[in-house]
Every structure is written in C-alpha cells, then in structure tokens.
Design an enzyme around this catalytic site. Structure first.
Site, PDB file in Angstrom:
ATOM      1  N   GLU C  61       0.813  -1.216   0.000  1.00  0.00           N
ATOM      2  CA  GLU C  61       0.000   0.000   0.000  1.00  0.00           C
ATOM      3  C   GLU C  61       0.847   1.267   0.000  1.00  0.00           C
ATOM      4  O   GLU C  61       0.546   2.240  -0.694  1.00  0.00           O
ATOM      5  CB  GLU C  61      -0.955  -0.001   1.198  1.00  0.00           C
ATOM      6  N   HIS C 130     -11.547  -4.876   9.708  1.00  0.00           N
ATOM      7  CA  HIS C 130     -12.056  -4.626   8.358  1.00  0.00           C
ATOM      8  C   HIS C 130     -13.330  -3.784   8.340  1.00  0.00           C
ATOM      9  O   HIS C 130     -14.117  -3.894   7.394  1.00  0.00           O
ATOM     10  CB  HIS C 130     -12.361  -5.962   7.663  1.00  0.00           C
TER      11      HIS C 130
END
Ligand SMILES: Cc1ncc(C[n+]2csc(CCOP(=O)(O)OP(=O)(O)O)c2C)c(N)n1
Ligand SMILES: Cc1ncc(C[n+]2csc(CCOP(=O)(O)OP(=O)(O)O)c2C)c(N)n1
Ligand SMILES: [Mg+2]
Ligand SMILES: [Mg+2]
Lengths: 324, 326, 326, 324
Positions: C61, C130
């Site tokens: 990322e 999440h």
C-alpha cells in the site's frame, strides 16, 4: 515420536470436511462476513503443527481454520465463533478471521495481510528475554511477502536472532493476482538472502515432507535463529466467498487438484500400508460426528447479550472508559 | 516535597526506576541506546542496563511497534519509544488493528500491556514532515489510553502509572517541553482525572501537553487585565475526564480549547462537541477553539509562529468569550 | 434525464469515461485488473484498456500510493484504488507527509493531481480489522480533498470532478452502497456544496456517505410521527460547506449528526463544534451526535448492529432534540 | 563528455565550503530547525550527478544540500531557503530538509526516512507510461534500507521494469545506530537478491569511481530496469546539529577523514596532473565569492508576508479551502 501418516490423513480430512460444512453454513447464512477456505492447503498446517511443541506459539492469518484445528483447538468453539456465539473461541467477537486460543498459544487470526508478522517477532523476543526455548511459528501467504512489514520483521528477527519460523504458504495467488504479477522474484525463499536467513522450499501438497521440513527448520529456530520455510501449495476454492475466480483457469485448478494432499496420501496408504475403504469410512464417520456435534453446539449456544457490547475493549477497568 | 528537575530528566528518572524495579521492563526504539535518545531522554540507560534492556532498533517503525505488541502478549513489559509522532504513522496499522483490538478480537483472552512513548508537536522549525500534532487521532481509538503529560510530575508519574495498566498506553511528550524545569513530585499520579492548573471564575481555558505553558501565560496576561481564567489540563485524552471540564464550565459559563493540531478534526473539536452536548445550558456562548492554521507547517520562523496557536491567539479568544457576555 | 443504475456501476462508468477521455489516466491497485476489483467496481476495465492502464499491484500500500504521488508529479493522471480504508493506514505516511505537503514544501513548484479511491465502513460483519470508518482522519489533513459520495450521481460525478482538481482528492465509497440503485445524472457535480436531500422544518439531520440511507429512513419515520426533518448530505468533508449546514440550522434550530465513526474524535465532533461556534445563537439546544459505540467492531451480527448507528438511534436523537424544545 | 577530475574537485569543494558556512550560520541562529551536513560524502553526489542528464529526475533526503548543489541548483536560492526567505528555492516553506527545484527535476528533500523512494518509483512510472527514456535517481541512506517502504518500492520497480536508480549512501550509521546494529545483512547491495535486481558497490570516497559506476548503472536503468548502487561513504560531522556523537570513536572518524574525497583527489591531481596551490587558491576564492554572494542574497532577501500563510496548501483554488 513422529505422527503416523494415517493420523495426519485424518487430520487433513477433518479440516477439509469441517470447511466444507462451513461453506454450507455460509450459504445458509449462519456464517457471515468473510470466509477464507483453506481447502487444498491442509498438508501445510497439519505437517507443520506436528513439528511444534505445546509451549510454542502460533500466529496465523484470516485463512486460519486449518491452523486452529491442527493446533488442537476445539472444533465446537471454532464453529460457535463463526456462528457469532458467546461460546465461540473469541466469544463471537472475532469471527472466521480472528480465531484465538491463548491456552494453546494460538495468538490469532490477523486480517491485515502481514500484520501478524511483527507480533510473532515480538512473541519470540519475549521468549528470548525470558530465557524460554520456545519457537514462534508465523504463517502468512505469498502476497504478504510484498508488504514492507514482512521485510522489517525479517530483518529484526535476523538481527536479534529471534526464534521465529517464517512459514510462507505460497499458494501462487494473492487474491486474484498471480505470483508473477506481484513478485519480481518468484522464488520466495530467495528473499532471505537479503537477511542472511536460512531457508528451504517444500512441497506443500505432501504432509510428510512438510512435517520433515518443519522439523528441520524448528531445530534451527530453537537454537536461536529465524528460518524461512516456503511451502508450495494451492487453494482449490475461491479466495473468499466473494470471489468470482476470473483470474485462473479451470485447467490449472484441476491440475492442482490432482495433487490433492488428501487424495495422494490416502492412495499411497492404500497401496503401501493397507489402508482400507472401511478405515476411510470410519474416519469419515468419526469426523462427521465431530462436525455434527460442533454444529449442534454452535446452534444451541447462546448469543452474548448486547449489554456486554463494551466488554473486552479494555481490561476490567483500572481506568473507566469514558463513554459520553 | 519535590525536587526541581526538567521534564526530560523526569522521564529518564521514571524509565530508570521502571527498569530497576521490574526485570521484565525493557526499552526499545530508534537510537535509544548508543545515541542516548533523539531527545537525550534515555541517555545513560544503555550503560546502566545493558543492550538487552535498552535496545536500539533498525528504522522499522511498524516492525518494532508490532514487536512491542507481541512481546507484551508474550509476558514481558516493553516500553517502545517511537522517536516522534511523525514517524508513528508508519506504525499506525499495528496500533489501530493490533494493539487496540487484540483484547477484543480474542474475546478477552489476551491483553497488550504495552507502553509507547513519542515526542509530538511543532514550534522548532522542523517544517511540514516533522511538526505534527496527531495525538487526537490516537484518542479516537477504543482500546488504548492516551496520556499527554504537561508537567514534570506528570512526565514522571504517568509513565509509572502506564506500567500498571493492562492495556496499551500511548504517552505523547511535546518536544518543546523536554528542557522545561519544574518541581517533581514522585507520588503516584491518577490517570483518571484532568487537573485544574489555575483557578479562575471568568472563563475556562482547556488545554493539554505543549500548549499548557502558553495557556498559563495567557491566563497571567488576562489576570493583568482583570479577567480571571481557569486553566484545565486534560492530562489524558482517552479516557477524557469531562467531569472536571464541566465542573469548571459550570462555574465560568465560557470555554475555549487550546490545541496545537490543525483545527478541522482536532481533539479540540471533540472537547467542544462534548461540552455543548453535556453542558449546553451552562454555556453563555459558543465554546471556542484556538488551534493551528490549516497549513502544512512552514519552516520559516515567522510563518511557523503564525501557523501555531500563540498566547495572543488565546487572549483574542478569551476576549471574544468575555465580550460575548457583556 | 438520468438512467437507473447502481452505485458500483456508476463508478465503473465514471472510470471508463475517464480512461476513454484521457490517455494519461490509469488505474492501479490491488486486484483492480484480473480479479475485477475486490468490490467488482473495475470489472471489465482490464479487458478494455489493457494492463498498462489497469494495473494490478502487489500488496504494498505504501509503495503504490507513493508511486501514485510520484506518477502524478511526473505528468500522468493516476487513480489509485486502495482496496479498503483499513489497509490505507499502511499508506498514511505517504498521504500525510507527501501527497498533502509536496505543494507546500516546494513553495508551490509541484502539485500532486492524484485521485485515491477506497471502500470504507462497517455493517458487513467483517469484524475489528475490516470495518473502519476513518475518513474523518483524512478530513483533518490540509492539502487534500475528501469526498464521500452517497448517491449514484455523486459516485459518478465526484470522480469526474476529482480528475479536474490539481490537488489530491480522496474518495471514500461506503461498501454497503455498492449495490444501491439510483438515478444517474451525468452532468457535472459541484464539489463545493453540501446537498439538502430532504427538506424539513423541525430539525436538521446532517450526515454523509453510508449513513445517508439510514438517515433518510429515519426522516421518513419521523414524518409519520409528524416531525419534519431536513437531511443534509455533506458530500465533501474537506473542504466543508458550512453555509448549507448553517442555513438549515437557521431554519430548524436543532441538529444532529449521523456518522459511523467512533464518537470520540469523529468528524461529527467537528461538525458539532463548528455549528455551535458559528451558529450558537441559532440553536435551541445542543447539537447531538449519532455515532458508533466505542468498541472495535464485533463480528456477531447483533453486536455489530448494536455498535453501529441505526435508524432507531437517529430517531432517539431526533426525539431528544424535539423534546428539548417542547 | 566525461567531467574533468579538476571540475569535480571544485564541485566537491563548493559543497564542502557551502556547508561549513551553513554550520556557521546555524550557530549564529540564521539557520534553524534541523541541519544535516553532507561533509565527507561529497564524492557521491558529485560523481553520481554527472552521470545523469538534465531530463532525468532526482529524489533525495533531508541530507540533500550536496545533491541540490551538484544538480545545479542556485546556491543563493538554497541559502535563502535555509534563512527562511521568500526567495528561497522552496519560498522558505521547506528549509534545509526540503529543497526543491522543479525546473531541474529536483523533486526534493524528504525528511521521513525512505519516504521519497515510492515517489521516485512513481516518477519513473510516469516516464515509462509517457515513453520517455528518463532515469529517476533516488538517494537514500543505509538506515532507509530497514524500512518496509524501501522493499515495497524495490519490488514494484523490479516487477514493472521501471527506470529507477536506487542509490544507497551507506555511511555506516543511521543516526547513532551502526550498520551492524540495524542490518542483519550488512552488505546492503545483497538486498537486491530478493528482487532479481542488479547491483554494485562502489567506493563512495572516490568521485571518479562513483561517476563511472553510476554511468554503468544509468546505462542499465535507461534501458528499463532498476539498479541498486551502494556507495560506501562516511559523514565526518555529527548526524545533525543535535547530535553529541556518543556512538563512534574519534579514531574511527579520523581514519575515515584520511580518505577524504577532496583531500585524496587534490593530492592525486597535484601529483599526477600538475594541480598547483595557486589553482587551489583560485578555486577557493571563486567558491568563497559565490558563497558570500549567496549569503548576501539570503540576508538581503525579504520574508514572505504572514498574510500569505495559507498559500500553497492547495493550488489557486478550484475549491475554496474552508477556513473556519
Ligand atoms: C494490508 C492488506 N491489504 C489488502 C488486503 C486484502 N486482501 C486480503 S487477503 C489478500 C491476498 C493475500 O494473499 P496471500 O498473502 O498470498 O494469502 P492467501 O490469501 O493466498 O492465503 C488481500 C489482497 C488485506 N487484508 N490487507
Ligand atoms: C521514518 C523515520 N524514522 C526516523 C527518523 C529520524 N531519523 C532521521 S535521519 C535518521 C537516520 C537515517 O539514517 P540513514 O538512512 O542511514 O541516512 P543518513 O542520515 O546516514 O544519511 C533517523 C533515524 C525519520 N526521519 N524518519
Ligand atoms: Mg496466496
Ligand atoms: Mg546512514
């Protein structure tokens, strides 16, 4: 004592059947959120776990049902967890991706790719500082190797000579991205060359090979060195319940299914060790009984009260959590 | 009771005491050992306690914060120094997703008794990448504690108190405070209460950390003008002691918050939101905020001064508050 | 005017249009290509535009967000997809310290015309790692723009508008909205204004992104009880259009903010702080907040429901607001 | 055409004298914040920069005065930047750690260790997509190699065949932490083995060797491959103005000073190429004049008005920045 191939066969079958049942429960809406199946990769968890001692620690990923079962966690508690019940191994707080059993030093299920690796390094550091000769086994995928955290953790473990077994389950895909599209160097065990860490590749579809390789690795690790073991394996199912599998061919999947660790081991046992169809049926029956009991337990278990929502945010508070 | 020392030395003394008392305590971070700490906080500790317990780490914020988490689970008592809050962004995933969640995700089976210390704040012409005040972000995260010592006594005591907590405690040390002198009282400090650092009747100035000295200066200036400001030092951003804040506002009916963060999304916003939520009827007018201007921190000294909250800005807010009443 | 489509398809159509119009536009991120996007947003685009312009990235990322920044400086027009906000923490240093600061640190010599998209929010039983709603953190950062499309038209139009901005724009797509159907109007959208999604006289409900449908539902329920709620969709968190918010509050004198983030340090705190700062005299009572409970998101469905703001929670806040007046 | 050794000597001397002047200005309080001196490492910047073309891009660190000067940036604009003046190369917004010159494709000074590396990869990606055969040279230290971002960026560059020159200035220390205490594998160029990237080590105290090695590296990179060049060097001064240098011995520093790239090159030029003391004096004079002019420029330059504080946060606003 070495585990018998027959025992390992049964353990693999137990994981397979359990997850097949999970997939059904998911379709029926009893399990929700993400469900990442390990089907096809069972030889890695089963082979590796046998090389560990109870006092060793395990850190895993969101694809951890196999690791949890192979580590000896109670199947009912795992199923109840996925059903979101109070009796779940994480009291229903974690779900499929966050199975925990502190009593077995199974330190979870991490859903951020590579996020568990530094934690594993820390567990090993605690062991080193306390003079305990434990190993921390850290499972992660091929995709995780691209994350910076993997590299930072590997350097730290090598530098401080920490007893970490880096166990890479290379199933050739990070979600839908094939190994050659996410790694410049696809021989992942070569990553260790940048750290002076010993490594080995093993056939992850062969449970005895995994057991043997892990035992060799653990012997090194227990003396105080990290080790990187790359197990080449394959997941037969989709990445998760949401995956349309556009990125690989049926042929490729079929070719790997021909190497099914369960199929090949049972065939070999029949041929060489006199395993009979009756033996297999008995195994299946015992496993189905265990699964049925686990499902029954999960179904019958109570939900935690929503009154308890704020529990486990912090420990029984020294400091009162301020809630407006 | 109490000796005169600096904020820096108070932290060092607290670290020493922790290392002496408990063999399971160790310190790790970039340059905490041979270098003596980027702010000279840990100077001498390597020599005294050895490299096992005062550990220099590679430049790997995510890995060593994560390793602190794992080590805490594993039964030792890590104190992790992240050199500054600016670098802590690289470890934020470990904080948000592991340190803060493991107890909960495991249904209470494991806890993370970890202390993380870091320097925060601007005011030293370090420019845009080295001047952040992001402790308000940490205060957003359930599962961790956020301490912002503003005095020599808190610098010492909050670390001791943090080591008694079963959950992660993040301690933010404003870098301009390290040389500050003050009286050190080594008795245990209470992490659950904000502190009234100056009594006053006319308005409440709420602040924490590096902004406390400026706020106290502003209060003195206000006193000269006949305005009597009460100064509340929040001490902890999470959990937040609203009782003390509301108690003060109940007396003064006017409040401003001084916070070095950028205004939008500052922790000052949270305090303002809560005061009006819980004490709307106490207020004579809006709760004001004295924050940094919304600009990456400029290097040039006059621009940095213009960007950061200054005593004059606090005075202006106070005048506005008082004016609102008359 | 306007066809019926889904939020997901609106974004895909917008991506397609961008790729067709400008050869310098490309899309990169984890699984945007062969997989078709974790939420099937980019399905078919690889086949149409090829692997140069629809690029699968490794799980890195920080590197691919940073590469997006560099590519934008270098003269191309990247659209970076970070699969979800949860993983964006790993890239936050690149956002805060590079994307948001390079223009400023270079004295205006270089800019970063970058678009970053990501899914946000909870409500799908994804548990603690999440389910984050951290877009409020992004709204704290000067130098970037923060868009939170809540409608099919905004899902399409905000991406188009973002591609005209010379600075980084972050677009947060609430994952529960992808299958939502609505009418797509392809005319250009204005990024500078909030929108009143429902007119009302009795109170103002302010929200954005994934909480808009719930808030509209609550407003319908309130209407049945004779309470007429105005619903403001902020659309952009940075810059924030306070004119629209205050204009509504000037009519209703009562406001609540619905925000899926944890309450402490939520963006709702900022909105509440600003309303009382800028419109204190407009208010009949405190601005309320309907936020998530301060707990890592639990997996079990009933617990997750209890943690997230629900229609009933909005109704309760509305009742409190109205009650306050009578 | 190859740069003459004499020209490179002068460039190194220019950097050295400039930084000596900066150190004085810092002591006198004209420069503030951090000041990271490059003294001792000049051969790397000078040698490397000569192997680049004007259309190539450069990304550097907080220790970038040498890179900026060697890249041809105006000394007055650099000095004015450190004085915080409106005429500074970053308008006084950046200071010592954030020098920029877009016209020379000098894309800055990054103060987060390893933070510039992904940006360099992106610049190279833009070049690749636009079909330009430029190179992006990215400078970073030995300490940066421990950061995950370095690894992510290297993998990406290798995977996508991006024209990035990774130029590691290995000065044996990350602040006060010696190489052997922060890297498990101290031969840093071996890091590339995990990525299949070519690498080389070069004596960073020898400007001609650095030039030659960088030219070889750039030739590879320009064809569309990353390359990792490790320059072994040493900083003679403290890490920054705040550093008490407790972590290394005077003897070690002296031993490295004996390898001073300026001293050794000027000795060699005297011996082999007839460089005279007069030549050296002339160089010094010219450099001192340039520095004096730069300081005078910096001193005479105006401060930006604080009215301008909010400039450069976003571009001349399409969207008005909302300021409460
Ligand atoms: C940091 C981060 N980025 C992205 C994701 C989304 N994601 C979940 S699993 C996965 C693929 C991981 O692949 P690999 O490490 O090979 O493990 P596998 O699933 O194959 O077992 C991705 C991209 C994530 N969970 N965390
Ligand atoms: C991410 C990050 N962590 C820590 C620091 C503080 N710091 C600044 S320079 C430095 C050492 C870097 O060493 P190296 O990469 O070898 O470069 P050198 O200073 O030797 O040129 C450290 C720890 C920082 N700026 N960024
Ligand atoms: Mg994989
Ligand atoms: Mg170095």
């Amino acid at each position: 004592m070495d585990p018998s191939p027959q025992a390992m066969l049964k353990e693999m079958l137990r994981i397979r059947r359990f997850e097949e049942r999970c997939a059904e429960a998911y379709s029926a809406g009893f399990i929700r959120g993400f469900l990442h199946l390990y089907i096809g990769e069972e030889a890695v968890a089963v082979g590796a776990m046998h090389a560990l001692r109870p006092e060793d620690a395990v850190v895993s990923t969101y694809r951890e049902h196999g690791h949890a079962l192979a580590r000896g966690m109670d199947m009912g508690a795992i199923m109840a967890e996925m059903y979101g019940k109070a009796t779940g191994c994480s009291h229903g707080r974690g779900g499929s991706m966050h199975l925990f059993d502190a009593s077995r030093r199974f330190y979870g299920g991490y859903a951020i790719v590579a996020g568990g690796i530094p934690v594993a390094v820390g567990l090993a550091l605690a062991d080193q500082l306390l003079g305990r000769t434990n190993v921390t086994a850290c499972f992660f995928g091929d995709g995780a190797v691209a994350e910076g955290e993997f590299h930072e953790a590997m350097n730290l473990a090598a530098l401080w000579k920490l007893p970490v077994l880096f166990l890479c389950e290379n199933n050739l895909y990070a979600m839908g991205t094939g190994l050659e599209r996410h790694q410049a160097q696809t021989d992942l065990h070569h990553k260790t060359r940048g750290y002076g860490v010993a490594s080995e590749v093993v056939d992850g579809m062969n449970v005895e090979a995994v057991f043997a390789a892990t035992r060799r690795a653990v012997d090194v690790v227990r003396l105080g060195e990290p080790f990187f073991l790359e197990a080449r394996t394959y997941r037969f199912r989709a990445h998760s319940t949401a995956d349309p599998e556009l990125y690989r061919t049926k042929d490729e999947v079929e070719a790997w299914k021909a190497k099914d660790p369960i199929g090949t081991l049972s065939a070999w046992l029949k041929l060489e060790e006199g395993l009979t169809e009756a033996d297999l049926r008995r195994m299946e029956t015992e496993i189905q009984e265990e699964i049925a009991a686990a499902v029954a337990f999960a179904e019958a278990s109570p939900l935690e009260s929503t009154q308890e929502l704020l529990r486990h945010v912090v420990a029984a508070p020294q400091l009162q959590e301020a809630l407006p | 009771m109490g000796t005169t020392t600096t904020y820096r030395e108070a932290i060092r003394a607290s670290l020493r005491l922790a290392l002496q008392r408990d063999p399971k305590v160790f310190l790790m971070g970039e340059d905490v050992g041979r270098y003596g700490g980027a702010f000279a906080v840990s100077k001498g500790l390597l020599e005294e306690f050895g490299p096992e317990r005062v550990r220099d780490t590679p430049l790997s914020e995510s890995a060593f914060v994560g390793a602190g988490i794992g080590a805490a689970i594993g039964g030792v008592r890590p104190i992790v120094e992240v050199m500054t809050i600016n670098f802590s962004l690289l470890a934020l995933d470990q904080v948000v997703n592991n340190a803060a969640t493991l107890r909960h995700m495991s249904g209470g089976q494991i806890g993370v008794p970890l202390v993380v210390r870091m320097a925060t704040g601007g005011g030293r012409q370090m420019a845009a990448q080295h001047s952040h005040s992001l402790e308000g972000w940490y205060a957003h995260i359930p599962g961790i504690r956020v301490a912002v010592p503003a005095t020599v006594t808190d610098a010492f005591g909050m670390l001791q108190a943090a080591l008694l907590e079963p959950d992660p405690v993040f301690i933010f040390e404003h870098a301009t405070l390290y040389p500050m002198e003050g009286t050190l009282d080594e008795s245990p400090v209470d992490l659950s209460r904000a502190a009234i650092r100056r009594d006053g009747r006319d308005l409440t100035l709420i602040t924490f950390g590096g902004s406390l000295p400026k706020t106290l200066q502003a209060a003195e200036r206000l006193a000269q003008e006949g305005v009597d400001a009460e100064v509340v030092d929040l001490r902890m951003l999470r959990p937040l002691d609203m009782d003390t804040v509301l108690g003060s506002v109940a007396r003064t009916h006017r409040a401003a918050i001084v916070d070095e963060a950028w205004r939008t999304g500052s922790f000052a916003a949270e305090v303002a939101a809560r005061i009006q939520e819980q004490g709307f009827d106490l207020l004579d007018g809006p709760v004001l905020r004295v924050c940094s201007k919304e600009v990456p921190m400029p290097y040039a000294i006059h621009m940095e001064r213009a960007a950061l909250p200054q005593v004059e800005d606090i005075l202006a807010a106070a005048q506005e508050l008082v004016g609102h009443h008359v």
